[in-house]
Design a protein around this motif. Structure first.
Motif, PDB file in Angstrom:
ATOM      1  N   ILE A  81       0.847  -1.189   0.000  1.00  0.00           N
ATOM      2  CA  ILE A  81       0.000   0.000   0.000  1.00  0.00           C
ATOM      3  C   ILE A  81       0.884   1.241   0.000  1.00  0.00           C
ATOM      4  CG2 ILE A  81      -0.164  -0.007   2.528  1.00  0.00           C
ATOM      5  CD1 ILE A  81      -2.971   1.116   2.260  1.00  0.00           C
ATOM      6  N   ARG A  82       0.490   2.239  -0.755  1.00  0.00           N
ATOM      7  CA  ARG A  82       1.178   3.530  -0.701  1.00  0.00           C
ATOM      8  C   ARG A  82       0.698   4.258   0.545  1.00  0.00           C
ATOM      9  NH1 ARG A  82       2.938   4.920  -6.486  1.00  0.00           N
ATOM     10  NH2 ARG A  82       3.604   6.914  -5.661  1.00  0.00           N
ATOM     11  N   ALA A  83       1.627   4.675   1.381  1.00  0.00           N
ATOM     12  CA  ALA A  83       1.265   5.290   2.660  1.00  0.00           C
ATOM     13  C   ALA A  83       0.380   6.513   2.465  1.00  0.00           C
ATOM     14  CB  ALA A  83       2.529   5.660   3.432  1.00  0.00           C
ATOM     15  N   SER A  84       0.595   7.269   1.393  1.00  0.00           N
ATOM     16  CA  SER A  84      -0.186   8.476   1.153  1.00  0.00           C
ATOM     17  C   SER A  84      -1.656   8.175   0.911  1.00  0.00           C
ATOM     18  CB  SER A  84       0.385   9.249  -0.034  1.00  0.00           C
ATOM     19  OG  SER A  84       0.346   8.445  -1.210  1.00  0.00           O
ATOM     20  N   ALA A  85      -1.962   6.933   0.493  1.00  0.00           N
ATOM     21  CA  ALA A  85      -3.344   6.564   0.184  1.00  0.00           C
ATOM     22  C   ALA A  85      -4.084   5.977   1.375  1.00  0.00           C
ATOM     23  CB  ALA A  85      -3.362   5.560  -0.967  1.00  0.00           C
ATOM     24  N   LEU A  86      -3.379   5.766   2.502  1.00  0.00           N
ATOM     25  CA  LEU A  86      -3.986   5.075   3.634  1.00  0.00           C
ATOM     26  C   LEU A  86      -5.262   5.737   4.152  1.00  0.00           C
ATOM     27  CD1 LEU A  86      -3.801   2.718   5.560  1.00  0.00           C
ATOM     28  CD2 LEU A  86      -2.284   4.075   7.012  1.00  0.00           C
ATOM     29  N   PRO A  87      -5.325   7.063   4.319  1.00  0.00           N
ATOM     30  CA  PRO A  87      -6.563   7.658   4.851  1.00  0.00           C
ATOM     31  C   PRO A  87      -7.792   7.360   3.993  1.00  0.00           C
ATOM     32  CG  PRO A  87      -4.759   9.231   4.975  1.00  0.00           C
ATOM     33  CD  PRO A  87      -4.262   8.080   4.162  1.00  0.00           C
ATOM     34  N   ALA A  94     -10.708  -1.897   6.079  1.00  0.00           N
ATOM     35  CA  ALA A  94     -11.481  -2.462   7.191  1.00  0.00           C
ATOM     36  C   ALA A  94     -12.397  -3.574   6.691  1.00  0.00           C
ATOM     37  CB  ALA A  94     -12.290  -1.360   7.881  1.00  0.00           C
ATOM     38  N   ARG A  95     -13.043  -3.342   5.553  1.00  0.00           N
ATOM     39  CA  ARG A  95     -13.896  -4.380   4.983  1.00  0.00           C
ATOM     40  C   ARG A  95     -13.057  -5.568   4.489  1.00  0.00           C
ATOM     41  NH1 ARG A  95     -19.074  -4.450   2.677  1.00  0.00           N
ATOM     42  NH2 ARG A  95     -19.505  -6.628   2.114  1.00  0.00           N
ATOM     43  N   PHE A  96     -11.892  -5.277   3.933  1.00  0.00           N
ATOM     44  CA  PHE A  96     -10.989  -6.331   3.476  1.00  0.00           C
ATOM     45  C   PHE A  96     -10.589  -7.239   4.634  1.00  0.00           C
ATOM     46  CE2 PHE A  96      -6.595  -7.766   2.648  1.00  0.00           C
ATOM     47  CZ  PHE A  96      -6.763  -8.427   1.451  1.00  0.00           C
ATOM     48  N   VAL A 268     -20.801   1.603  -3.449  1.00  0.00           N
ATOM     49  CA  VAL A 268     -20.148   0.291  -3.503  1.00  0.00           C
ATOM     50  C   VAL A 268     -18.734   0.449  -2.972  1.00  0.00           C
ATOM     51  CG1 VAL A 268     -19.382  -1.583  -5.007  1.00  0.00           C
ATOM     52  CG2 VAL A 268     -21.548  -0.420  -5.481  1.00  0.00           C
ATOM     53  N   ARG A 269     -18.304  -0.497  -2.145  1.00  0.00           N
ATOM     54  CA  ARG A 269     -16.974  -0.440  -1.553  1.00  0.00           C
ATOM     55  C   ARG A 269     -15.935  -0.958  -2.558  1.00  0.00           C
ATOM     56  NH1 ARG A 269     -16.523   2.751   2.234  1.00  0.00           N
ATOM     57  NH2 ARG A 269     -17.843   1.701   3.756  1.00  0.00           N
ATOM     58  N   LEU A 270     -15.751  -0.171  -3.606  1.00  0.00           N
ATOM     59  CA  LEU A 270     -14.798  -0.516  -4.667  1.00  0.00           C
ATOM     60  C   LEU A 270     -13.572   0.364  -4.540  1.00  0.00           C
ATOM     61  CD1 LEU A 270     -14.451  -1.996  -7.556  1.00  0.00           C
ATOM     62  CD2 LEU A 270     -15.163   0.214  -8.483  1.00  0.00           C
ATOM     63  N   ASP A 271     -12.397  -0.211  -4.734  1.00  0.00           N
ATOM     64  CA  ASP A 271     -11.194   0.609  -4.825  1.00  0.00           C
ATOM     65  C   ASP A 271     -10.286   0.070  -5.916  1.00  0.00           C
ATOM     66  OD1 ASP A 271      -9.112   2.614  -4.001  1.00  0.00           O
ATOM     67  OD2 ASP A 271     -10.518   2.818  -2.327  1.00  0.00           O
ATOM     68  N   THR A 272      -9.076   0.601  -5.986  1.00  0.00           N
ATOM     69  CA  THR A 272      -8.215   0.361  -7.131  1.00  0.00           C
ATOM     70  C   THR A 272      -6.949  -0.373  -6.741  1.00  0.00           C
ATOM     71  OG1 THR A 272      -9.012   2.400  -8.142  1.00  0.00           O
ATOM     72  CG2 THR A 272      -7.010   1.454  -9.050  1.00  0.00           C
ATOM     73  N   GLU A 273      -6.669  -1.459  -7.448  1.00  0.00           N
ATOM     74  CA  GLU A 273      -5.366  -2.101  -7.381  1.00  0.00           C
ATOM     75  C   GLU A 273      -4.533  -1.592  -8.551  1.00  0.00           C
ATOM     76  OE1 GLU A 273      -5.414  -6.319  -7.336  1.00  0.00           O
ATOM     77  OE2 GLU A 273      -6.969  -6.454  -5.799  1.00  0.00           O
ATOM     78  N   LEU A 349       1.723   0.377 -16.226  1.00  0.00           N
ATOM     79  CA  LEU A 349       0.922   0.492 -15.010  1.00  0.00           C
ATOM     80  C   LEU A 349      -0.539   0.623 -15.412  1.00  0.00           C
ATOM     81  CD1 LEU A 349       0.231   1.175 -11.994  1.00  0.00           C
ATOM     82  CD2 LEU A 349       0.727   3.561 -12.564  1.00  0.00           C
ATOM     83  N   GLY A 350      -1.397  -0.165 -14.778  1.00  0.00           N
ATOM     84  CA  GLY A 350      -2.834  -0.088 -15.029  1.00  0.00           C
ATOM     85  C   GLY A 350      -3.611  -0.248 -13.738  1.00  0.00           C
ATOM     86  N   PHE A 351      -4.931  -0.123 -13.835  1.00  0.00           N
ATOM     87  CA  PHE A 351      -5.773  -0.067 -12.641  1.00  0.00           C
ATOM     88  C   PHE A 351      -6.852  -1.143 -12.685  1.00  0.00           C
ATOM     89  CE2 PHE A 351      -4.242   4.147 -13.822  1.00  0.00           C
ATOM     90  CZ  PHE A 351      -3.489   4.448 -12.692  1.00  0.00           C
ATOM     91  N   ARG A 352      -6.860  -1.978 -11.662  1.00  0.00           N
ATOM     92  CA  ARG A 352      -7.869  -3.028 -11.546  1.00  0.00           C
ATOM     93  C   ARG A 352      -8.941  -2.594 -10.558  1.00  0.00           C
ATOM     94  NH1 ARG A 352      -3.257  -6.264 -10.355  1.00  0.00           N
ATOM     95  NH2 ARG A 352      -2.441  -7.374 -12.181  1.00  0.00           N
ATOM     96  N   PRO A 353     -10.214  -2.768 -10.897  1.00  0.00           N
ATOM     97  CA  PRO A 353     -11.286  -2.471  -9.941  1.00  0.00           C
ATOM     98  C   PRO A 353     -11.406  -3.614  -8.943  1.00  0.00           C
ATOM     99  CG  PRO A 353     -12.204  -3.274 -11.995  1.00  0.00           C
ATOM    100  CD  PRO A 353     -10.720  -3.242 -12.193  1.00  0.00           C
ATOM    101  N   SER A 354     -11.202  -3.325  -7.675  1.00  0.00           N
ATOM    102  CA  SER A 354     -11.066  -4.382  -6.679  1.00  0.00           C
ATOM    103  C   SER A 354     -12.092  -4.244  -5.561  1.00  0.00           C
ATOM    104  CB  SER A 354      -9.654  -4.339  -6.079  1.00  0.00           C
ATOM    105  OG  SER A 354      -9.472  -5.356  -5.126  1.00  0.00           O
ATOM    106  N   MET A 355     -12.781  -5.336  -5.290  1.00  0.00           N
ATOM    107  CA  MET A 355     -13.707  -5.408  -4.164  1.00  0.00           C
ATOM    108  C   MET A 355     -13.012  -6.051  -2.963  1.00  0.00           C
ATOM    109  SD  MET A 355     -16.482  -4.034  -5.242  1.00  0.00           S
ATOM    110  CE  MET A 355     -17.633  -4.536  -3.942  1.00  0.00           C
ATOM    111  N   PRO A 356     -13.369  -5.674  -1.747  1.00  0.00           N
ATOM    112  CA  PRO A 356     -12.709  -6.252  -0.568  1.00  0.00           C
ATOM    113  C   PRO A 356     -12.851  -7.761  -0.466  1.00  0.00           C
ATOM    114  CG  PRO A 356     -13.980  -4.303   0.044  1.00  0.00           C
ATOM    115  CD  PRO A 356     -14.336  -4.624  -1.370  1.00  0.00           C
TER     116      PRO A 356
END
Length: 398
Positions: A81-87, A94-96, A268-273, A349-356
């Motif tokens: 994880i990039r520390a800058s993205a933690l907040p 938390a859901r993960f 939806v609790r979606l984020d990016t890998e 570099l690309g972005f995957r839509p990731s669910m917990p």
């Protein structure tokens, strides 16, 4: 602003959106695809090129949860994880963590197993439909375990896959080297997935898929979908300089889908890998099938004229620049296996839509079937494209 009306608007021109558009057009529906970039040029192109009918294990597991701190905050780990993205990532994390608990993990694996079952057969038919059969190689996939201890530790995962009927063969180190004689000697063992299919050129497959979609009569709108809203006479999509009116909208916009789903009342609790790959151009490939050294979490992928090395997930959002350390790690890990590789020919570099829970969202929106959600496929988007298209078709026919 130009006004366009259609029966179905598919937001997103990756492999999921394109497969859906092709299927709905075959159902006799009028379809447009809204995509700001070259269709299939994102994660649909940059993946490991594997149709993974064996990929039933979620990213979140009890083992990952036990080792979360060392994994997530070690820049050299397969999942960081990039520390800058933690907040901003905290709610997702938390859901993960919850989804990585033993009971939830097994439930999630069961749901994924149901989705990927039959994926190789579905892709064989799909490739024939789009004229890409020559780009499929049915030689399976190999997992490598460098030590006997690591091989033994994989027993629970092997047993779980077996419970879902996944075809897998346990191999000694010698048997692995007979399959792939240019791999270096090692002491552990291997796991062979005979049903897996490899794409020799994912980019060319995406080109043929988008060509097939166009030939079927689907219109492409080169624009970024900024907004979506329900109106009295259907769905309105703002995609400057266009305004698209549709009876039905399909949100298949990958990592951009969370924003659009929220606009129609579906948080939806979606984020990016953030997924990386490096490629080494070569005339003669050192392996015949995808090989995953499991201790390091990457794939060596034989492709047309090049070896692609893909993996090393990084949680860090959509806007940060590529992390050069991740790219260096991929290249260094590849040279651990094949020391003569030299410097990469290119990086990505690309972005995957990731669910917990690693389970994609494929369902009607809460407000009704006028909006269908089809995103969050994570590492199995390529694998599940034909299946997702079938499911969306069935939802619209119900």
């Amino acid at each position: 602003m130009s006004r366009i009306t259609t029966d179905v608007a598919v937001i997103g021109g990756g492999v999921i959106g394109l497969a859906i558009a092709l299927r709905l057009r075959a159902d006799g529906r009028e379809v447009v695809v809204i995509e700001p970039n070259e269709p299939g040029s994102g994660a649909s192109y940059g993946n490991a090129g594997t149709i993974a009918d064996y990929a039933v294990i979620p990213v979140g597991t009890p083992s990952v949860l036990r080792n979360a701190v060392s994994l997530l905050f070690d820049a050299n780990s397969p999942l960081s994880i990039r520390a800058s993205a933690l907040p901003t990532l905290f709610p997702w994390l938390a859901r993960f963590a919850r989804e990585s608990l033993p009971r939830r993990y097994r439930q999630n694996a069961c749901r994924i197993a149901e989705l990927v079952s039959g994926a190789s057969g579905a892709w064989t038919e799909f490739a024939a439909e789009i004229g890409a059969s020559d780009l499929l190689s049915a030689k399976g996939c190999l997992y490598l375990y460098e030590t006997q201890k690591a091989f033994k530790a994989a027993g629970a995962d092997i047993a779980l896959r077996r419970s879902f009927g996944v075809a897998q063969d346990l191999l000694s180190a010698g048997e692995v080297l007979r399959l792939e004689p240019r791999l270096p000697p090692f002491e552990g063992g291997g796991l062979f997935f005979p049903g897996a299919i490899n794409l020799s050129d994912p980019g060319e497959v995406m080109h043929r898929l988008s060509t097939a979609v166009r030939r079927a009569g689907v219109e492409f709108i080169r624009a970024f979908a900024q907004g979506i809203a329900r109106q009295s006479k259907g769905i309105r999509i703002a995609a400057a300089p266009f305004e698209i009116g549709a009876r039905t909208a399909i949100i298949a916009a990958g990592a951009q889908s969370r924003r659009l789903a929220a606009q129609i009342g579906d948080p939806v609790r979606l984020d990016t890998e953030r997924g990386y790959h490096v490629e080494f151009d070569m005339a003669e490939l050192p392996i015949e099938r995808p090989v995953c050294p499991t201790a390091h979490g990457f794939y060596l992928c034989p492709m047309r004229g090049r070896l692609r090395v893909a993996g090393l997930v990084e949680l860090g959002g959509l806007t940060a620049r590529a992390n050069p350390r991740r790219i260096e790690n991929l290249a260094a890990n590849a040279r651990r296996i094949f020391p003569d590789l030299g410097e990469p020919s290119r990086t990505w570099l690309g972005f995957r839509p990731s669910m917990p829970d690693s389970v994609p969202v494929i369902r009607p929106s809460r407000g009704g079937r006028d909006v269908i959600l089809a995103f969050g496929h994570g590492h199995i988007g390529l694998t599940l494209a034909p299946r997702t298209a079938q499911m969306v078709s069935a939802l619209l026919a119900a």
